[in-house]
Design a protein around this motif. Structure first.
Motif, short mmCIF file in Angstrom:
data_model
loop_
_atom_site.label_atom_id
_atom_site.label_comp_id
_atom_site.label_asym_id
_atom_site.label_seq_id
_atom_site.Cartn_x
_atom_site.Cartn_y
_atom_site.Cartn_z
N TYR A 1 -1.78 2.42 -14.43
CA TYR A 1 -1.11 3.47 -13.65
C TYR A 1 -0.69 4.63 -14.56
N ARG A 2 -0.18 4.29 -15.73
CA ARG A 2 0.28 5.33 -16.65
C ARG A 2 -0.90 6.18 -17.11
N SER A 3 -2.02 5.55 -17.38
CA SER A 3 -3.20 6.31 -17.82
C SER A 3 -3.70 7.24 -16.73
N ARG A 4 -3.62 6.80 -15.47
CA ARG A 4 -4.03 7.65 -14.36
C ARG A 4 -3.08 8.83 -14.20
N ASP A 5 -1.80 8.56 -14.35
CA ASP A 5 -0.80 9.63 -14.25
C ASP A 5 -1.03 10.68 -15.34
N LEU A 6 -1.25 10.22 -16.56
CA LEU A 6 -1.47 11.14 -17.68
C LEU A 6 -2.73 11.97 -17.49
N ALA A 7 -3.72 11.38 -16.80
CA ALA A 7 -4.97 12.09 -16.55
C ALA A 7 -4.87 13.01 -15.34
N VAL B 1 -4.44 12.11 -12.19
CA VAL B 1 -5.09 11.55 -11.00
C VAL B 1 -4.04 11.27 -9.94
N PRO B 2 -4.15 11.84 -8.73
CA PRO B 2 -3.17 11.57 -7.68
C PRO B 2 -3.13 10.09 -7.32
N LYS B 3 -1.97 9.64 -6.86
CA LYS B 3 -1.81 8.22 -6.54
C LYS B 3 -2.85 7.74 -5.53
N HIS B 4 -3.19 8.59 -4.54
CA HIS B 4 -4.12 8.15 -3.51
C HIS B 4 -5.56 8.02 -4.02
N VAL C 1 0.86 -1.18 0.00
CA VAL C 1 0.00 0.00 0.00
C VAL C 1 0.89 1.22 0.00
N ASP C 2 0.81 1.99 -1.07
CA ASP C 2 1.63 3.19 -1.23
C ASP C 2 0.70 4.37 -1.48
N ASP C 3 0.53 5.23 -0.48
CA ASP C 3 -0.34 6.39 -0.59
C ASP C 3 -1.72 5.97 -1.09
N ASP C 4 -2.27 4.95 -0.44
CA ASP C 4 -3.60 4.41 -0.73
C ASP C 4 -3.72 3.75 -2.10
#
Length: 422
Positions: A342-348, A350-353, A275-278
């Motif tokens: 994860y890459r798609s969330r980063d590009l959008a 979206v914070p990791k948590h 678990v890393d930052d939720d």
């Protein structure tokens, strides 16, 4: 040549499975696993089913300003508070074959109090025999791989009976972690503030963003003792609360309405699930850790979706993968899928948590396709959106005043309700 009968083959596919938690995700997991012929043991640390929805008002070692006690955590099981009402209408919340019906003699409101949802879960557990699979007052202290057999992965589960202190160690073919569930849309702080303005001299609502809904704006305009503040910078011993803009107030009590964090202190995965930052991962489709699947799985991780049907789809997928009816992609494929996600969330942006915040009906339908589970009904999606829109416009009244009567009628005439025999 050795022939195997269908009953023998079924027994060979049957697994001994431990489900950790008897909340909404654990209960439906247990049901689906048993449907597939698995031997199921549910371990629940409390004295009844319900998970977060089992209301227990006692909080030990609580400090009114929220200072962390010496042992590092408050002794609290649930963040449910006595006056809490659901933020979603009951019609959208039920499992696919067990609608959340209003019952005479109980809380019949569309947005009932928390006890009504707990009673629904209790009804579900009794209707499908989940209670008889459940050990109550048992806390899981350790889950880790057995070292004896490299060909077949099995799990050591060590639990402690809370009343007697007796420790039990058992071996399971698979473990389903079902100890996390979030229902709602982060509105508890607003709801509690509205209640407090009637009795408190001043209520200060601290928020990450001062860009608020029109519903909250109306409430702040209505109550002169309700104040919107920026994020908290720090707390001082003299009771001052310092905000990030340098302003401050003196507070008698602080209520933390900051949501839920994922923690699995019992799980020894040797770094293969962290678990890393939720962000719980890596998990293929928020469910299977690629290097430990399918014998380890998680139900109830995703947030900001219509929970119960989604948990049911997760449970069916896990149960059928374990029985051999369905198979998973290779470990490498699953890891690549997680990396792409994860890459798609980063590009959008979206914070990791917020990794597991879905807020996407299309994803829920795509997930259902893995197991041939029906897509969310259109009325269910529209009722969800209607309630959300209403809450943003009419924060004080949306639970008791609505204009989605036609959608509601469509829902009640659907097979979800008409095919159910209580």
């Amino acid at each position: 040549m050795v022939s195997v009968t269908s009953s023998e083959a079924s027994r060979n596919r049957s697994k001994k499975v431990c489900v950790i938690g008897a909340g909404p995700s654990g209960l439906v997991s247990a049901r689906e696993l048993r449907k597939e012929g698995h031997k199921v043991v549910v371990m629940e640390q409390n004295n009844d089913v319900g998970g977060q929805w089992l209301y227990q008002p006692n909080v030990k070692e609580e400090d009114p300003l929220g200072s962390v006690p010496t042992n590092g955590a408050l002794k609290v099981h649930s963040s449910i508070y006595s006056s809490l009402r659901l933020t979603s209408p009951r019609e959208i919340m039920g499992y696919s074959d067990f609608p959340f019906l209003a019952k005479k003699g109980r809380d019949m409101r569309r947005f009932p109090g928390h006890k009504e949802l707990w009673l629904y879960l209790k009804d579900f557990s009794e209707a499908f025999g989940v209670r008889e699979m459940t050990r109550f007052n048992v806390r899981v202290e350790f889950v880790g791989e057995e070292d004896k057999n490299e060909d077949v992965r099995r799990w050591i589960v060590r639990s402690r009976e809370k009343l007697s202190g007796k420790v039990i160690e058992e071996i399971f073919d698979a473990v389903v972690v079902a100890t996390v569930v979030v229902v709602g849309n982060s509105m508890s702080g607003q709801d509690i503030s509205i209640e407090l303005v009637e009795v408190a001299k001043e209520v200060h609502l601290s928020s990450k963003s001062l860009d608020i809904t029109s519903g909250l704006s109306k409430v702040i305009s209505k109550y002169p003792n309700l104040h919107l503040q920026p994020q908290i910078e720090c707390l001082k011993d003299d009771g001052r609360v310092i905000f990030v803009d340098g302003s401050w107030v003196v507070a008698d009590t602080i209520l933390y309405c900051t949501g839920y964090s994922y923690k699995f202190p019992f799980l020894e995965s040797k770094g293969r699930v962290e678990v890393d930052d939720d962000r719980v991962g890596p998990l293929f489709e928020h469910t299977f850790p690629p290097s430990l699947s399918p014998s380890l799985s998680f139900v109830g991780i995703p947030r900001k979706l219509i929970g119960f049907p989604f948990f049911e789809a997760q449970a069916k997928w896990i149960a059928q993968v374990l029985s051999g009816k369905l198979s998973l992609p290779s470990s490498d494929h699953m890891l690549q899928s997680v990396a792409d996600f994860y890459r798609s969330r980063d590009l959008a942006g979206v914070p990791k948590h917020n990794t597991h915040d879905i807020a996407d009906f299309t994803y829920c339908d795509k997930y259902a396709d893995y197991v041939g589970f029906p897509h969310l009904e259109e009325w269910r999606k529209l009722l969800c959106l209607s309630a959300l829109d209403n809450s943003q416009e009419n924060l004080e009244t949306y639970r008791d005043s609505w204009d989605d009567h036609e959608l509601l009628q469509e829902a009640m005439q659907s097979s979800h309700f008409t095919n159910y025999n209580s």
